[in-house]
Design a protein around this motif. Structure first.
Motif, short mmCIF file in Angstrom:
data_model
loop_
_atom_site.label_atom_id
_atom_site.label_comp_id
_atom_site.label_asym_id
_atom_site.label_seq_id
_atom_site.Cartn_x
_atom_site.Cartn_y
_atom_site.Cartn_z
N THR A 37 39.82 52.60 -2.63
CA THR A 37 39.51 51.23 -3.03
C THR A 37 38.87 50.55 -1.82
O THR A 37 39.39 50.68 -0.71
CB THR A 37 40.79 50.47 -3.43
N PRO A 38 37.76 49.84 -2.00
CA PRO A 38 37.15 49.21 -0.84
C PRO A 38 38.01 48.09 -0.26
O PRO A 38 38.67 47.35 -0.99
CB PRO A 38 35.83 48.66 -1.38
N ALA A 39 38.01 48.01 1.06
CA ALA A 39 38.65 46.89 1.75
C ALA A 39 37.68 45.72 1.75
O ALA A 39 36.46 45.92 1.64
CB ALA A 39 38.99 47.30 3.19
N PRO A 40 38.17 44.50 1.86
CA PRO A 40 37.26 43.35 1.97
C PRO A 40 36.38 43.50 3.22
O PRO A 40 36.87 43.95 4.27
CB PRO A 40 38.18 42.15 2.09
N THR A 47 38.02 43.10 12.50
CA THR A 47 38.64 44.28 13.11
C THR A 47 40.15 44.30 12.90
O THR A 47 40.93 44.32 13.84
CB THR A 47 38.31 44.41 14.61
N HIS A 48 40.55 44.27 11.63
CA HIS A 48 41.95 44.50 11.32
C HIS A 48 42.04 45.38 10.07
O HIS A 48 41.11 45.44 9.27
CB HIS A 48 42.75 43.21 11.20
N TRP A 49 43.16 46.11 9.95
CA TRP A 49 43.29 47.09 8.88
C TRP A 49 44.76 47.31 8.54
O TRP A 49 45.65 47.02 9.32
CB TRP A 49 42.63 48.40 9.26
N GLU A 59 52.11 46.49 6.96
CA GLU A 59 51.85 46.46 8.39
C GLU A 59 50.35 46.56 8.60
O GLU A 59 49.71 47.48 8.10
CB GLU A 59 52.55 47.62 9.11
N PHE A 60 49.82 45.60 9.30
CA PHE A 60 48.41 45.59 9.70
C PHE A 60 48.33 45.85 11.19
O PHE A 60 49.29 45.62 11.92
CB PHE A 60 47.79 44.21 9.44
N ARG A 61 47.18 46.28 11.64
CA ARG A 61 46.85 46.31 13.06
C ARG A 61 45.58 45.51 13.25
O ARG A 61 44.76 45.39 12.34
CB ARG A 61 46.62 47.75 13.55
#
Length: 164
Positions: A37-40, A47-49, A59-61
Motif C-alpha cells: 500500500t503506498p505511503a503518503p 523523512t519518517h516511516w 512505532e515510527f522513526r
C-alpha cells in the motif's frame, strides 16, 4: 533506548479507495510497511516511516535534517508535530474496521527538548488510550536514541463510515 533503523525505500502515492475499503486499518498499516500500500508522499518529504504496528499502537522513526530547520538553528516544530500527528493517527487507524475512516478533531503537542540534525534518528510511539464507536483518543512521544523524551502529544479523532 533503541537502535537506528535504515530509512526504507518509499512506495508513495494515493491508495485505491476500493482497496482501502476492503481492508481493516491494521491491514492497511501493515501494507504500508510491506510496500503493498503506498505511503503518503509527505512521509518521504518529512523523512519518517512506520517501523512496527500493533493493536492500537504504532512505532515510527524519523530522520531530522538540515532541510527541516527553522531560523533559530533547530528542527522546526512542525516536523515534530507532523511525526506525532502521523503516529497518533496511525495508532487510531489500526483500530478501524473495514469501511471506517477517521479525521482528527484536535491535537496538542508539548516540546520538551530541542531536536537538531545532530540528534540523529528519533523514535515516535503512538498509542490509543480510548476507542469508542465514534471517538478515539491517543497519546504519544518522540524520544532520542538515549531514551530522552523530546516531545509529547495527545489527540482525539472522529470515526465514521467511509463516504458518510
Amino acid at each position: 533506548m533503541f537502535e537506528p533503523a535504515p530509512i526504507p525505500e518509499y512506495n508513495v502515492g494515493i491508495a485505491d479507495v476500493s482497496v482501502v475499503m476492503s481492508k481493516t486499518g491494521k491491514e492497511l498499516m501493515q501494507g504500508i510497511i510491506d510496500g503493498e500500500t503506498p505511503a503518503p508522499s509527505m512521509a518521504k518529504t518529512m523523512t519518517h516511516w512506520i517501523v512496527r504496528i500493533g493493536d492500537g499502537e504504532v512505532e515510527f522513526r524519523g530522520e531530522p535534517s538540515a532541510a527541516v530547520m527553522n531560523p533559530g538553528g533547530i528542527v522546526h516544530g512542525g516536523w515534530a508535530m507532523t511525526l506525532l500527528d502521523s503516529a497518533l493517527g496511525c495508532a487510531v487507524h489500526t483500530t478501524l474496521e473495514k469501511g471506517e475512516m477517521f479525521v482528527s478533531l484536535d491535537t496538542s503537542v508539548r516540546f520538551v527538548r530541542a531536536i537538531t540534525p545532530q540528534t540523529g534518528q528519533v523514535r515516535c510511539i503512538g498509542r490509543v488510550q480510548t476507542r469508542g464507536r465514534r471517538i478515539a483518543t491517543a497519546d504519544g512521544l518522540i524520544e532520542d536514541q538515549k531514551g530522552r523524551i523530546l516531545a509529547t502529544a495527545t489527540t482525539s479523532c472522529f470515526i465514521q463510515p467511509i463516504g458518510a
